[in-house]
Design an enzyme around this catalytic site. Structure first.
Site, short mmCIF file in Angstrom:
data_model
loop_
_atom_site.label_atom_id
_atom_site.label_comp_id
_atom_site.label_asym_id
_atom_site.label_seq_id
_atom_site.Cartn_x
_atom_site.Cartn_y
_atom_site.Cartn_z
CB THR A 129 -0.92 0.02 1.24
OG1 THR A 129 -1.59 1.28 1.34
CG2 THR A 129 -0.11 -0.18 2.52
CE1 TYR A 172 -4.20 -1.85 5.40
CE2 TYR A 172 -3.47 0.36 4.81
CZ TYR A 172 -3.86 -0.91 4.44
OH TYR A 172 -3.91 -1.26 3.11
#
Length: 356
Positions: A129, A172
């Site tokens: 990501t 995250y």
């Protein structure tokens, strides 16, 4: 080895990107082992769609990525592995950081160890990501009518390159960043053929868009139902959005060229040509559906980047990729698909949407 002789493992294969990749693999004659817990609402429909289209070429394994024994079994005899199974939302990671850690770090470790034990020749390609670069708070941003853009010589408008220092923010970001590094290190330490794609905002068919993840589809679904869209922040955040069809092209090219790219990480997204603010996307949705969506605003969320655009020059060169679809065309294609999947509160005729 011909496609018909290959078995490809896709963790999270019933999810958004995973199901699109699985479809392309099976269409090419490969057997696809779908490893998925089916915890995300709606993904059962993706798995049903895959099995109905491809029959015995799809091998479902309903299991959790945290289950090391099941993962070990699933890796047996595979010729490659694509790793999409993950906890995908910043908000969820803030609420339950332990689960986020277990799924994203331990789950990735389980896959790497399973492949090392059962199929050490098999490439492992991991979906990382853009959050591994943090919130870019060290770089000044200037607002404009078209969204934020960098006001710093080290942030060219062409986007963030792979040389940008890693800076993990939120649980995250930490968990995905740690998994990212594990995947790369297994190439260095154990000789596995691995690669990482650090993805920006991907959208397209089979996306179960929610407020926490998959915002392009989420915005479209809300607008088509006549429901209010909540923007966290001021809506001038910019992302380089990328059609899932182009993303699948990139993953397949990474597999084809794994020996040339093993041990490397690449930034992936729509690039500067598809960099767009949230408010601009909402304006375009209004044109597609024939009326302005209803919008409300809420506070900024942790770790949100004012601007993020992927510099894809390195991956485009390494994988010889072509230019991505324009985001407006992709948005219309997604809207047309969503009309077949959802019952909007205010239906939009397909001919009207296509003509706008």
């Amino acid at each position: 080895m011909s496609g018909g002789e290959q078995t490809i493992l896709v963790t999270g294969g019933a999810g958004f990107v995973g199901s699109n990749l699985a479809d392309r693999l099976a269409t090419g004659g490969r057997r696809v082992r779908i490893y998925d817990s089916l915890n995300r609402p709606g993904v059962e429909a993706n798995l049903d769609w895959l099995t109905s289209r491809h029959g015995e070429l799809i091998e479902p394994v309903i299991a959790d990525i945290r289950d090391a024994d099941r993962m070990l079994q699933a890796a047996r005899g595979v010729d490659a592995a694509f790793h999409f199974a993950a906890q995908v939302a910043v908000t969820t990671s803030m609420a339950d950081p332990r689960a986020d850690l277990d799924i994203n770090i331990l789950g990735t470790f389980n896959l790497l160890e399973a492949v090392r034990a059962q199929a050490a020749h098999a490439p492992v390609i991991f979906a990382s990501t853009n959050k591994v670069y943090g919130d870019l708070s060290d770089c000044p941003m200037r607002p404009s009518p078209h969204g934020y853009h960098p006001d710093h010589p080290d942030l060219p408008v062409t986007g963030i390159g792979e040389d940008r220092p890693l800076d993990f923010h939120t649980p995250y970001g930490v968990s995905k960043g740690a998994a990212d590094q594990y995947v790369l290190d297994y190439a260095r330490s154990y000789g596995l053929r691995t690669a990482v794609l650090r993805m920006s905002c991907i959208y397209g068919q089979r996306q179960m868009g929610t407020e926490d993840q998959g915002w392009v589809a989420h915005f479209l679904i809300r607008a088509m139902r006549g429901e209010t869209i909540t923007l966290f922040g001021d809506g001038y955040q910019v992302r380089d959005i990328c059609d899932v069809r182009d993303t699948v092209d990139a993953y397949l090219a990474a597999l084809d060229r794994i020996d040339a790219i093993s041990g490397r990480a690449f930034n992936w997204g729509g690039g500067a040509n598809n960099a767009v603010s949230l408010l601009t996307v909402i304006d375009e949705i209004g044109r597609v559906i024939g009326h302005a969506p209803k919008v409300e605003f809420a506070d900024w969320r942790p770790g949100d980047q004012r601007w993020y655009v992927s510099d894809t020059a390195r991956i485009d060169k390494a994988l010889q990729l072509s230019q991505r679809r324009g985001w407006r065309d992709g948005l219309r294609d997604l809207a047309a698909w969503l009309e077949t999947q959802h019952a909007p509160a205010q239906p939009v005729p397909a001919m009207q949407a296509a003509a706008l």
